[in-house]
Design an enzyme around this catalytic site. Structure first.
Site, PDB file in Angstrom:
ATOM      1  NE  ARG A  15      -3.474  -0.546  -0.246  1.00  0.00           N
ATOM      2  CZ  ARG A  15      -4.746  -0.446   0.153  1.00  0.00           C
ATOM      3  NH1 ARG A  15      -5.241  -1.330   0.989  1.00  0.00           N
ATOM      4  NH2 ARG A  15      -5.500   0.533  -0.282  1.00  0.00           N
ATOM      5  CE  LYS A  65      11.089  -3.897   6.399  1.00  0.00           C
ATOM      6  NZ  LYS A  65      10.225  -3.705   7.586  1.00  0.00           N
ATOM      7  CB  ALA A 129       9.159  -7.096  13.600  1.00  0.00           C
TER       8      ALA A 129
END
Length: 270
Positions: A15, A65, A129
């Site tokens: 998104r 990442k 995370a």
């Protein structure tokens, strides 16, 4: 026109282009933001090509990442601790890396009227995370931040890196030795329909339970938390928008409002 992208594999679900184009319209910034699917063995070459072609910056999502961190000439302290970069900036021939996930989490919690100062916080999981949010959470001056993980050694590594007397760790089963005000699920268990192996009574005593992932309905973790008696449950959609706003500010020097974008995304989910 300045160009930005989000790089990942898969990427179709992202998104980020919608979010950043909305931020650009709101702040009257002239830019384009697109998604790019990157072959698993072509991340470094793709980023360098985009930078050399005049790209200004980009976001990085799974599974790149960690590779992004290795690619950077300079990284922020929070990105270094996370071992991961989600925000790239290209300046003067250098690649600069940052990680906005943690501040995105904190801003979303505060926006939901969750008090973090002097509170006892449980962070479930010790992967990327979790690493990305430890420093921003500690900056809110909690009374205690405990990292719980199935493999204790992974949580211990984070504690050794940070070295803060408010920070400690335990295994899942030993969470029962504590009481927590705020519980944050930083595992991906909800994506697979699973639950972290936290004792139910720990959840029942909490004021707030937060899941970093989001879905149309309550995630499995939040559904369990609500059924177990948690007073308030929050998913990670607001974190997604808030971390994007931080990236936008790094690139453009202006902080967009997140309320309207978040409301639109939430409506799209229902």
């Amino acid at each position: 026109m300045d160009q930005y992208r989000v790089f990942g594999n898969p990427i179709k679900h992202s998104r980020s282009p919608y979010i950043h184009q909305a931020f650009a319209e709101e702040t009257q910034q002239q830019l384009t933001y697109q998604s790019q699917l990157v072959a698993l063995d072509a991340f470094a070459a793709t980023i360098k090509d985009f930078a050399q072609a005049g790209g200004k910056g980009g976001n990085v999502t799974v599974p790149f990442k960690e590779q992004a961190l290795a690619l950077c000439d300079q990284v922020s302290k929070r990105a270094s601790l996370a071992g991961a970069v989600n925000t790239l900036s290209f300046r003067d021939g250098q690649i600069l890396g940052d990680n906005t996930d943690g501040i995105g989490l904190v801003k979303d919690l505060l926006a939901n009227k969750v008090t973090l100062t002097n509170r006892r916080i449980l962070l479930i999981g010790a992967g990327g995370a979790a690493k990305g949010v430890v420093l921003p959470l500690l900056e809110q001056n909690p009374a205690q931040l405990v990292i719980a993980n199935r493999t204790l050694s992974k949580a211990q590594q984070i504690c050794q890196l940070v070295s803060d007397n408010r920070l400690s760790c335990c295994t899942f089963e030993h969470c029962n030795n504590y009481e927590f005000d705020v519980i944050i699920n930083a595992t991906s268990a909800s994506l697979d329909g699973h639950l972290p192996a936290i004792p139910e009574q720990v959840i029942a005593r909490a004021e707030v339970c937060y899941d970093m992932v989001y879905a149309k309905q309550l995630t499995p973790f939040l559904h369990w938390a609500k059924e177990s008696g948690a007073n308030k449950v929050i998913d990670g959609l607001g974190m997604l928008v808030a971390q994007a706003a931080e990236s936008f500010n790094i690139w453009r020097g202006v902080m967009p409002s997140t309320d309207e974008v978040l409301q639109r995304l939430r409506a799209d989910l229902t």
